[in-house]
Design an enzyme around this catalytic site. Structure first.
Site, PDB file in Angstrom:
ATOM      1  N   CYS A  71       0.862  -1.187   0.000  1.00 52.64           N
ATOM      2  CA  CYS A  71       0.000   0.000   0.000  1.00 52.64           C
ATOM      3  C   CYS A  71       0.893   1.229   0.000  1.00 52.64           C
ATOM      4  CB  CYS A  71      -0.929   0.003   1.211  1.00 52.64           C
ATOM      5  SG  CYS A  71      -1.980   1.470   1.293  1.00 52.64           S
TER       6      CYS A  71
ATOM      7  N   HIS B 249       0.075   4.439  -0.710  1.00 49.97           N
ATOM      8  CA  HIS B 249      -0.485   5.622  -0.038  1.00 49.97           C
ATOM      9  C   HIS B 249      -0.414   5.445   1.477  1.00 49.97           C
ATOM     10  CE1 HIS B 249      -4.400   3.699   0.981  1.00 49.97           C
ATOM     11  NE2 HIS B 249      -4.561   4.750   1.762  1.00 49.97           N
TER      12      HIS B 249
ATOM     13  N   ASP C  56      -9.767   3.293  -5.315  1.00 46.29           N
ATOM     14  CA  ASP C  56      -8.699   4.106  -4.742  1.00 46.29           C
ATOM     15  C   ASP C  56      -8.924   5.557  -5.124  1.00 46.29           C
ATOM     16  OD1 ASP C  56      -6.289   5.213  -3.821  1.00 46.29           O
ATOM     17  OD2 ASP C  56      -5.188   3.380  -4.267  1.00 46.29           O
TER      18      ASP C  56
ATOM     19  N   GLY D 160      -0.397   4.266  -4.933  1.00 46.32           N
ATOM     20  CA  GLY D 160       1.056   4.315  -4.803  1.00 46.32           C
ATOM     21  C   GLY D 160       1.762   3.117  -5.407  1.00 46.32           C
TER      22      GLY D 160
END
Length: 348
Positions: A106, A108, A268, A273
């Protein structure tokens, strides 16, 4: 989660619009996730016979449900349990979770965790300059370089595990037509498809069709060999489907907009990311981006990440960095009243 459990305390952030709810399990009285590594702890959290999007019920997973489901959360919520790292080389580890279960990567969330580590003093940072926060995640060790100026965090750069291409131009039939799908691994497995191939644009108005297409593509690729990762089943299988479109390039490189549909139809809000890392791997293989160039990557809500290829390579794949911003949105103490018949909550 038992009715007698103490409050669950969280620090909430958003990275480019995507939420991230942080739960520090040290001294919090939460159920443990046994394991010698973060990957083992993730497998424990998923449970025997479970999967990333269908974990087995357990005391720890009840806490995830309690925090991600309504009325305390929502179907778009994302977060992580902060756990011990694999060894002293990292500051801490994290188990990433969403409405359906757990993920191995992940970006972000890594950016949010970097900002949180500095905000809380867990990692000392200068008023002016950079500090690197090293984090163990289920897919390996990543880093969040927190940029500071005048005593404030001005941005965070996420360095991912190496990214590599799994397959190109895989034909997938959808209800919107035939799509050619590219597969890349970047901590999790992502399938990329040009939205225009399905007659779509990456806009808020098109989200229902984009989500449907993402779900269909993910299901169609369930057994495709390009989704397999040599690290084993935890890292294999499509996690997210990236539907992207081209925008006019910048003097520094390509410019794209995307929406990433992950887990079981979750959207998302950020440009994604680790998904940006996957896009960089594909663009680099196509010769569309190289050292010194940037990918300007927009989300469906207009927020931006900047991605780049790091010249120092790795035998395991392409090293990438993604820069964005992360901001604290709140701190919470969540309770469950013994008389509350909704228990850990619900999803709509």
């Amino acid at each position: 989660m038992s009715a007698e459990a103490a409050a669950v305390r969280t620090a909430d952030y958003h990275t480019a619009g995507e939420p991230f709810r942080i739960v520090d399990t040290s001294g919090a009285g939460l159920p443990p996730a046994p394991g010698d590594t973060v990957a083992e702890r993730c497998a424990t959290a998923i449970g025997p016979g479970g999967s990333g999007t269908a974990p087995r019920r357990s005391p720890l997973d009840d806490v995830r449900r309690f925090l991600v489901q309504e009325p305390r959360g929502h179907a778009g919520m994302y977060g992580g349990f902060v756990v011990p790292p694999d060894d002293d080389g990292a500051h801490f580890g994290v188990l990433f979770w969403h409405k359906d279960g757990y993920s191995t990567a992940c970006g972000h969330g890594t950016m949010a965790l970097g900002a949180w580590a500095v905000d809380t003093g867990r990692v000392a940072a200068p008023d002016d300059g950079d500090v690197r926060v090293r984090i163990d995640v289920p897919s390996g060790r990543v880093a969040a370089t927190v940029h500071r100026a005048g005593g404030r965090t001005t941005g965070v750069t996420f360095r991912n595990v190496p990214a590599r291409v799994g397959a190109r131009k895989v034909p997938v039939a959808t209800t919107l037509g035939l799509a050619e799908v590219d597969i890349a691994h970047a901590g999790a497995c992502y399938a990329s498809v040009a939205a225009r191939d399905l007659g779509l644009e990456v806009t808020r108005a098109a989200l229902p069709e984009l989500v449907r297409a993402g779900q269909e593509i993910r299901a169609a690729l369930a057994t495709h060999p390009g989704t397999w990762h040599p690290g084993g089943p935890l890292l294999s299988g499509v996690y997210g489907v990236i539907l992207h479109e081209e925008l006019p390039g910048t003097p520094f490189g390509p410019h794209q907009r995307n929406v990433t549909v992950f887990a079981d139809g979750q959207i998302d809000r950020s440009p994604c990311g680790s998904g940006t890392s996957a896009r960089l791997a594909l663009l680099a293989e196509d010769g569309r981006i190289g050292a010194g160039e940037d990918l300007l990557h927009e989300s469906v809500v207009g927020t931006v990440f900047t991605g780049r290829v790091v010249p120092a390579g790795s035998p395991d794949g392409l090293v990438t960095e993604v820069t964005g911003t992360a901001y604290r949105t709140g701190e919470h103490a969540f309770f469950r009243d013994p008389q509350d018949a909704l228990g850990t909550g619900f999803l709509l």
